[in-house]
Design a protein around this motif. Structure first.
Motif, PDB file in Angstrom:
ATOM      1  N   SER A  33       0.853  -1.179   0.000  1.00 21.39           N
ATOM      2  CA  SER A  33       0.000   0.000   0.000  1.00 21.39           C
ATOM      3  C   SER A  33       0.888   1.228   0.000  1.00 21.39           C
ATOM      4  CB  SER A  33      -0.893   0.008   1.242  1.00 21.39           C
ATOM      5  OG  SER A  33      -1.586   1.230   1.334  1.00 21.39           O
ATOM      6  N   THR A  81      -2.958   6.318   4.922  1.00 25.73           N
ATOM      7  CA  THR A  81      -3.238   5.178   4.048  1.00 25.73           C
ATOM      8  C   THR A  81      -4.654   5.267   3.498  1.00 25.73           C
ATOM      9  OG1 THR A  81      -1.793   3.778   5.400  1.00 25.73           O
ATOM     10  CG2 THR A  81      -3.333   2.654   3.932  1.00 25.73           C
ATOM     11  N   ILE A  86      -7.479  -0.094   0.094  1.00 25.98           N
ATOM     12  CA  ILE A  86      -7.215  -1.279   0.915  1.00 25.98           C
ATOM     13  C   ILE A  86      -8.423  -2.213   0.892  1.00 25.98           C
ATOM     14  CG2 ILE A  86      -6.833  -2.121   3.261  1.00 25.98           C
ATOM     15  CD1 ILE A  86      -4.368  -0.896   2.226  1.00 25.98           C
TER      16      ILE A  86
END
Length: 202
Positions: A33, A81, A86
């Protein structure tokens, strides 16, 4: 969650970045990621590869729009993030690795309780000091701050599932690979990845 989410954290100088890079080169099914950050690119870094480099105003706007799975301020810079990316990868059955700090790991576990936490430790404070000094990129004052921060960060090792001591690089890499491969063989992971087979056999 069909894919595994690996959360790798470590104090600065423990060798996390090198270990993660070598793991990704050998385990092609694991995707990194790419985080967002407000820090300046280091020599050789490319936007979209090591990080998505943004300014503070843009980062704060992303916080306001709830775009981050986790975010934190580390050494005066912001890191975060993407939550949507994700979730999409995991739902598609892909393994994802997050290279973040302990604060980010805490936030990830609130949303993904199944996340697999891996903490990397240096073999000693003396070795950690040698590694940070050997980089030749930071002043003595910065190194001193990083060492103090490292000691604070290492107190959170008990919040992780696995601990790898990075003394010899090859051994540490083997240990990291072992965690990734074993986690793929858990009952929950195998049921998710091979649902049709389980339905036929059991």
């Amino acid at each position: 969650m069909a894919g595994n989410l690996y959360v790798v954290a470590a104090p600065s100088g423990a060798g996390k970045t090198t270990l993660v890079r070598l793991l990704l080169e050998s385990e092609l099914d694991v995707q990194l990621s790419v985080s967002y950050t407000t820090r300046d690119p280091r020599p050789g870094e490319t936007d979209g590869r090591e990080y998505h480099f943004v300014d503070t105003a843009e980062f704060r706007a992303m916080i306001d729009h709830h775009e981050f799975l986790e975010w934190a301020e580390v050494h005066g810079n912001f890191y975060g993030t993407s939550k949507t990316w994700i979730a999409d990868q995991l739902a598609a059955g892909r393994d994802v690795l997050l290279e973040i700090d302990w604060q980010g790991a805490q936030q990830v576990r609130l949303l993904f309780a199944e996340a697999i936490g891996i903490f990397i430790l240096p073999p000693s404070m003396e070795e950690l000091t040698r590694r940070l000094t050997g980089r030749g990129t930071d002043s003595a004052a910065v190194i001193s701050r990083r060492l103090a921060a490292a000691q604070a960060e290492m107190r959170h090792v008990g919040e992780f599932d696995y601990v790898i001591i990075n003394d010899q690089l090859e051994q540490a890499l083997d240990d990291l690979r072992a965690v990734v491969r074993a986690s793929r063989l858990s009952l929950a992971a195998q049921r998710a990845r091979h649902a049709a087979l389980f339905a036929r056999l059991i």
